[in-house]
Design a protein around this motif. Structure first.
Motif, PDB file in Angstrom:
ATOM      1  N   MET A 123       0.838  -1.217   0.000  1.00  0.00           N
ATOM      2  CA  MET A 123       0.000   0.000   0.000  1.00  0.00           C
ATOM      3  C   MET A 123       0.869   1.262   0.000  1.00  0.00           C
ATOM      4  N   THR A 124       1.047   1.839  -1.196  1.00  0.00           N
ATOM      5  CA  THR A 124       1.835   3.079  -1.271  1.00  0.00           C
ATOM      6  C   THR A 124       0.957   4.289  -0.979  1.00  0.00           C
ATOM      7  N   LYS A 125       1.609   5.315  -0.494  1.00  0.00           N
ATOM      8  CA  LYS A 125       0.899   6.543  -0.124  1.00  0.00           C
ATOM      9  C   LYS A 125       0.286   7.209  -1.363  1.00  0.00           C
ATOM     10  N   ASN A 126      -0.825   7.873  -1.169  1.00  0.00           N
ATOM     11  CA  ASN A 126      -1.524   8.546  -2.244  1.00  0.00           C
ATOM     12  C   ASN A 126      -0.761   9.789  -2.698  1.00  0.00           C
ATOM     13  N   MET A 127      -0.218   9.718  -3.911  1.00  0.00           N
ATOM     14  CA  MET A 127       0.612  10.812  -4.409  1.00  0.00           C
ATOM     15  C   MET A 127      -0.238  11.857  -5.138  1.00  0.00           C
ATOM     16  N   GLU A 128       0.274  13.071  -5.207  1.00  0.00           N
ATOM     17  CA  GLU A 128      -0.422  14.140  -5.932  1.00  0.00           C
ATOM     18  C   GLU A 128      -0.254  13.932  -7.437  1.00  0.00           C
ATOM     19  N   PRO A 129      -1.321  14.069  -8.197  1.00  0.00           N
ATOM     20  CA  PRO A 129      -1.211  13.964  -9.659  1.00  0.00           C
ATOM     21  C   PRO A 129      -0.404  15.147 -10.206  1.00  0.00           C
ATOM     22  N   THR A 130       0.193  14.949 -11.362  1.00  0.00           N
ATOM     23  CA  THR A 130       0.957  16.033 -11.988  1.00  0.00           C
ATOM     24  C   THR A 130       0.046  17.212 -12.318  1.00  0.00           C
ATOM     25  N   THR A 131      -1.203  16.907 -12.631  1.00  0.00           N
ATOM     26  CA  THR A 131      -2.166  17.964 -12.951  1.00  0.00           C
ATOM     27  C   THR A 131      -2.439  18.854 -11.735  1.00  0.00           C
ATOM     28  N   THR A 132      -2.385  18.252 -10.557  1.00  0.00           N
ATOM     29  CA  THR A 132      -2.558  19.045  -9.341  1.00  0.00           C
ATOM     30  C   THR A 132      -1.428  20.060  -9.220  1.00  0.00           C
ATOM     31  N   VAL A 133      -0.211  19.601  -9.455  1.00  0.00           N
ATOM     32  CA  VAL A 133       0.961  20.483  -9.360  1.00  0.00           C
ATOM     33  C   VAL A 133       0.844  21.644 -10.338  1.00  0.00           C
ATOM     34  N   GLN A 134       0.226  21.403 -11.477  1.00  0.00           N
ATOM     35  CA  GLN A 134       0.059  22.476 -12.464  1.00  0.00           C
ATOM     36  C   GLN A 134      -1.006  23.488 -12.039  1.00  0.00           C
ATOM     37  N   ARG A 135      -1.954  23.030 -11.220  1.00  0.00           N
ATOM     38  CA  ARG A 135      -3.005  23.957 -10.777  1.00  0.00           C
ATOM     39  C   ARG A 135      -2.577  24.794  -9.583  1.00  0.00           C
ATOM     40  N   LEU A 136      -1.676  24.273  -8.770  1.00  0.00           N
ATOM     41  CA  LEU A 136      -1.261  24.993  -7.563  1.00  0.00           C
ATOM     42  C   LEU A 136      -0.793  26.431  -7.855  1.00  0.00           C
ATOM     43  N   PRO A 137       0.021  26.651  -8.900  1.00  0.00           N
ATOM     44  CA  PRO A 137       0.424  28.034  -9.178  1.00  0.00           C
ATOM     45  C   PRO A 137      -0.763  28.953  -9.463  1.00  0.00           C
ATOM     46  N   MET A 138      -1.826  28.408 -10.042  1.00  0.00           N
ATOM     47  CA  MET A 138      -3.007  29.225 -10.330  1.00  0.00           C
ATOM     48  C   MET A 138      -3.697  29.630  -9.021  1.00  0.00           C
ATOM     49  N   TYR A 139      -3.800  28.690  -8.098  1.00  0.00           N
ATOM     50  CA  TYR A 139      -4.381  29.013  -6.794  1.00  0.00           C
ATOM     51  C   TYR A 139      -3.526  30.085  -6.116  1.00  0.00           C
ATOM     52  N   HIS A 140      -2.223  29.873  -6.184  1.00  0.00           N
ATOM     53  CA  HIS A 140      -1.280  30.792  -5.539  1.00  0.00           C
ATOM     54  C   HIS A 140      -1.456  32.216  -6.066  1.00  0.00           C
ATOM     55  N   ARG A 141      -1.524  32.338  -7.360  1.00  0.00           N
ATOM     56  CA  ARG A 141      -1.663  33.637  -8.014  1.00  0.00           C
ATOM     57  C   ARG A 141      -2.960  34.319  -7.578  1.00  0.00           C
ATOM     58  N   CYS A 142      -4.019  33.530  -7.565  1.00  0.00           N
ATOM     59  CA  CYS A 142      -5.331  34.050  -7.185  1.00  0.00           C
ATOM     60  C   CYS A 142      -5.334  34.509  -5.730  1.00  0.00           C
ATOM     61  N   LEU A 143      -4.699  33.718  -4.871  1.00  0.00           N
ATOM     62  CA  LEU A 143      -4.641  34.065  -3.447  1.00  0.00           C
ATOM     63  C   LEU A 143      -3.810  35.323  -3.220  1.00  0.00           C
ATOM     64  N   GLN A 144      -2.751  35.491  -4.000  1.00  0.00           N
ATOM     65  CA  GLN A 144      -1.927  36.697  -3.911  1.00  0.00           C
ATOM     66  C   GLN A 144      -2.798  37.922  -4.171  1.00  0.00           C
ATOM     67  N   LYS A 145      -3.624  37.803  -5.225  1.00  0.00           N
ATOM     68  CA  LYS A 145      -4.497  38.913  -5.601  1.00  0.00           C
ATOM     69  C   LYS A 145      -5.516  39.203  -4.490  1.00  0.00           C
ATOM     70  N   LEU A 146      -6.166  38.144  -4.015  1.00  0.00           N
ATOM     71  CA  LEU A 146      -7.151  38.298  -2.950  1.00  0.00           C
ATOM     72  C   LEU A 146      -6.509  38.929  -1.723  1.00  0.00           C
ATOM     73  N   ASN A 147      -5.287  38.509  -1.436  1.00  0.00           N
ATOM     74  CA  ASN A 147      -4.586  38.999  -0.259  1.00  0.00           C
ATOM     75  C   ASN A 147      -4.319  40.502  -0.346  1.00  0.00           C
ATOM     76  N   THR A 148      -3.877  40.948  -1.511  1.00  0.00           N
ATOM     77  CA  THR A 148      -3.612  42.386  -1.677  1.00  0.00           C
ATOM     78  C   THR A 148      -4.913  43.175  -1.662  1.00  0.00           C
ATOM     79  N   GLU A 149      -6.006  42.518  -2.047  1.00  0.00           N
ATOM     80  CA  GLU A 149      -7.316  43.185  -2.032  1.00  0.00           C
ATOM     81  C   GLU A 149      -7.906  43.221  -0.622  1.00  0.00           C
ATOM     82  N   GLY A 150      -7.233  42.560   0.316  1.00  0.00           N
ATOM     83  CA  GLY A 150      -7.681  42.577   1.696  1.00  0.00           C
ATOM     84  C   GLY A 150      -8.730  41.535   2.025  1.00  0.00           C
ATOM     85  N   VAL A 151      -8.994  40.605   1.107  1.00  0.00           N
ATOM     86  CA  VAL A 151      -9.952  39.537   1.375  1.00  0.00           C
ATOM     87  C   VAL A 151      -9.333  38.577   2.391  1.00  0.00           C
ATOM     88  N   GLU A 152     -10.100  38.222   3.410  1.00  0.00           N
ATOM     89  CA  GLU A 152      -9.525  37.408   4.480  1.00  0.00           C
ATOM     90  C   GLU A 152      -9.877  35.929   4.382  1.00  0.00           C
TER      91      GLU A 152
END
Lengths: 208, 208
Positions: free
Chosen positions: B1-30
DNA sequence: TTATATCTGTTAATTAAATAACAAAGTTCA
DNA sequence: TGAACTTTGTTATTTAATTAACAGATATAA
């Protein structure tokens, strides 16, 4: 029973096969097997055959694929037979690099139209392409029947530009702005976020 | 039983979340929910939660995610906390555009080293980065302990450059040359073939 | 000619990824 | 307080993509 459609991943591999076949063709190679082609692009032979099978039967059993013939078929499949009209929006560092990029020329894809918001840049030329004013964008697309738009402008104005492209009647958009943009269902959108590739590296280096 | 690994597609989406959160953060959204975040980046809410779940529990049930906190976690996951040393090889149009690209700076990723084969370019500067001779490449990587190499040179010399990068002890390569290159297993390679995106558009326009 | 090896196209099996379903935890409001 | 919503994290299900297996064709060499 719906027909078996090609996966999106297949479409992404086709340009790699095409590129490899172009090279083999100029080298005078006449026949190539799925195994050889696969090794050259880093894909299993069975994947190469599967990918091609979505579009027809291009090879000969016991022999392989005739390079020039398969190349011709791929050019057709990838839409490289037609002359496309392409407009680039945002002639900054990246935009200029795209206009000058030799890789597109080699495919017969030329960026012949460019617009920028900066009045200083309007009427100047980049690699023989005259830069027009942003206000003319919609009109140019309609009049010249431009099909493809490239957004190489800052993220803040990306959606605005996309809307103008759509209003002009653009059919497809290639977006380099690091931002999610919305377009109507019938407009094909491809996002090219350069940061994603680099972050892919820092991610892997960080976890190991 | 190997540990559940992150798909490569997940890794490609993470930067998009990051970018969006950066924007929300500067906009003061909590606070942001997976639903909201998903809508902003064009991904289903359940996919957002699934992606994040590979790395831990960052939200609060019935509430959502604290923007600043999730952003911090993502920076860590994506390896953006550390200062990476990056060398660019090939200071042509594309290379220069990459050195000047603001998107990397915003992430704290700076290209501080560059080499080119053209003696005319050596010792000149691009955006404050001094261009060194190709012959120094291997030595620079070793001495400065550079981890990431960017190949923005013509396809013909891409493999040769990759070999030099590897010889110098590089850990990861971002390859813009439209060509398959081979590197040892332990070196992380990401290919960025610009033609693929554009052909993706002509393909879809051609078939419809 | 006949056995052996090669190579494609396609069907079958496996693996990977996305989506749906839902329990657990938290909030709001009567 | 307690009933009605929200929202996460996780397990179950479905869908997509890859890989394996193999029959049908072709070439080669004894």
């Amino acid at each position: 029973m719906t027909k078996n459609m090609e996966p999106t991943t297949t479409v992404q591999r086709l340009p790699m096969y095409h590129r490899c076949l172009q090279k083999l063709n100029t080298e005078g190679v006449e026949i190539v097997s799925s195994k050889e082609l696969g090794e050259k692009v880093g894909v299993p032979a069975t994947q190469v055959r599967k990918d091609l099978s979505y579009y027809g039967e291009f090879g000969q059993r016991g022999v392989g694929y005739q390079v020039s013939l398969l190349l011709k078929h791929l050019r057709k499949i990838l839409g490289l037979e037609k002359e496309w009209k392409i407009v680039l929006v945002g002639v900054g560092h990246l935009g200029q690099a795209l206009i000058k990029y030799q890789g597109f020329r080699n495919l017969g894809l030329n960026i012949d139209y460019a617009v920028d918001i900066d009045p200083q840049k309007v009427s100047t030329q980049v690699a023989g392409v005259e830069i027009k004013a942003m206000s003319e964008l919609e009109q140019i697309i309609t009049k010249e029947e431009i099909e493809i738009g490239i957004i190489a402008a800052p993220a803040q104005v990306a959606q605005e530009i996309a809307d103008k492209l759509v209003a002009g009647g653009i059919k497809a958009i290639w977006n380099f702005a690091p931002r999610y943009i919305e377009v109507p269902y019938e407009v094909k959108l491809v996002n090219e976020d350069l940061s994603v590739g680099l972050i892919g590296l820092t991610y892997h280096l960080a976890e190991s």
